[in-house]
Design a protein around this motif. Structure first.
Motif, short mmCIF file in Angstrom:
data_model
loop_
_atom_site.label_atom_id
_atom_site.label_comp_id
_atom_site.label_asym_id
_atom_site.label_seq_id
_atom_site.Cartn_x
_atom_site.Cartn_y
_atom_site.Cartn_z
N LEU A 105 -8.41 4.82 -13.12
CA LEU A 105 -7.78 6.14 -13.06
C LEU A 105 -7.46 6.51 -11.62
O LEU A 105 -8.31 6.36 -10.74
N LEU A 106 -6.27 6.99 -11.39
CA LEU A 106 -5.96 7.51 -10.06
C LEU A 106 -6.12 9.02 -10.11
O LEU A 106 -5.40 9.71 -10.84
N PRO A 107 -7.08 9.56 -9.34
CA PRO A 107 -7.37 11.00 -9.43
C PRO A 107 -6.28 11.85 -8.79
O PRO A 107 -5.44 11.36 -8.04
N GLU B 18 -3.89 7.41 -1.43
CA GLU B 18 -3.36 6.16 -0.90
C GLU B 18 -4.10 5.03 -1.60
O GLU B 18 -5.32 5.10 -1.79
N HIS B 19 -3.37 3.99 -2.00
CA HIS B 19 -4.04 2.90 -2.71
C HIS B 19 -3.33 1.58 -2.51
O HIS B 19 -2.14 1.52 -2.23
N GLN B 20 -4.13 0.52 -2.68
CA GLN B 20 -3.66 -0.86 -2.55
C GLN B 20 -4.51 -1.71 -3.49
O GLN B 20 -5.69 -1.42 -3.69
N LYS C 30 0.88 -1.19 0.00
CA LYS C 30 0.00 0.00 0.00
C LYS C 30 0.91 1.23 0.00
O LYS C 30 1.90 1.25 0.74
N HIS C 31 0.60 2.19 -0.86
CA HIS C 31 1.39 3.41 -0.83
C HIS C 31 0.55 4.62 -1.23
O HIS C 31 -0.58 4.49 -1.67
N ARG C 32 1.17 5.78 -1.01
CA ARG C 32 0.50 7.04 -1.33
C ARG C 32 1.39 7.83 -2.26
O ARG C 32 2.60 7.94 -2.05
N HIS C 33 0.80 8.32 -3.33
CA HIS C 33 1.49 9.29 -4.18
C HIS C 33 0.43 10.05 -4.96
O HIS C 33 -0.76 9.70 -4.89
N GLN C 34 0.83 11.07 -5.67
CA GLN C 34 -0.15 11.84 -6.44
C GLN C 34 -0.71 10.98 -7.56
O GLN C 34 -0.02 10.09 -8.09
FE LIG Z 1 0.79 3.57 -6.96
#
Ligand SMILES: [Fe+2]
Length: 176
Positions: free
Chosen positions: A119-121, A128-130, A85-89
């Protein structure tokens, strides 16, 4: 030494590598990559690696120097159970190549399957996503497309908040 000879000697010497000369060199290297870089990134030449985030196979990355389009980061992620799991823009695009699963994006479950686009907004503090595989019989695979310039200009910072269980186990086996 005659004046014209001294001039010729000076012309043959390599110019001092100041910032301008380095900018020229970088510009020529980029042009050369676009002129002659390999057009096809072969699957067999892109080894999969086990990372803190999971099983990644990079097609385009900062370390790969012999392709055009050096501003893109492109990789596949094979998910057998669950990723790190991590966080980035956000601002990146994920295409699902195989299988079915879901991503938890800032706490929200988003289901996907083969053929879907995820899509990652873009959010103020990044996302944050996993990722999870839903098929017990086979892994799911997706491919991410990231424009590195966008990420740099929005000051994206990557923070690992949970490590892939496969990576954790491999590290334990290796005694690290
Ligand atoms: Fe990622």
């Amino acid at each position: 030494m005659a004046e014209f000879e001294r001039t010729r000697v000076r012309e043959r010497e390599a110019p001092v590598q100041n910032d301008y000369e380095q900018a020229l060199k970088r510009s020529q290297e980029r042009a050369a990559r676009n002129a002659t870089g390999r057009i096809v990134c072969k699957f067999d030449e892109c080894p999969q690696m086990l990372t803190r985030q999971g099983r990644l196979r990079y097609y385009l990355a900062e370390s790969i120097k012999d392709t055009p389009l050096q501003d893109w980061i492109v990789f596949t992620h094979e998910i057998r159970t669950v990723s790190g799991k991590h966080r980035h823009q956000g601002g990146l695009i994920i295409y699902v190549i195989e299988g079915r699963g879901y991503s938890v994006v800032d706490g929200e479950r988003c289901d996907w399957e083969k053929g879907d686009l995820v899509l990652l907004p873009m959010r103020e503090k990044g996302v944050e996503h996993q990722h999870f595989n839903s098929d017990p019989d086979k892994p799911s695979v997706w491919m991410a497309f990231i424009n590195d310039h966008i990420h740099q200009y929005v000051a994206s910072e990557m923070t690992q908040t949970e490590v892939s269980p496969e990576y954790k186990k491999a590290e334990e086996v290796a005694g690290r």
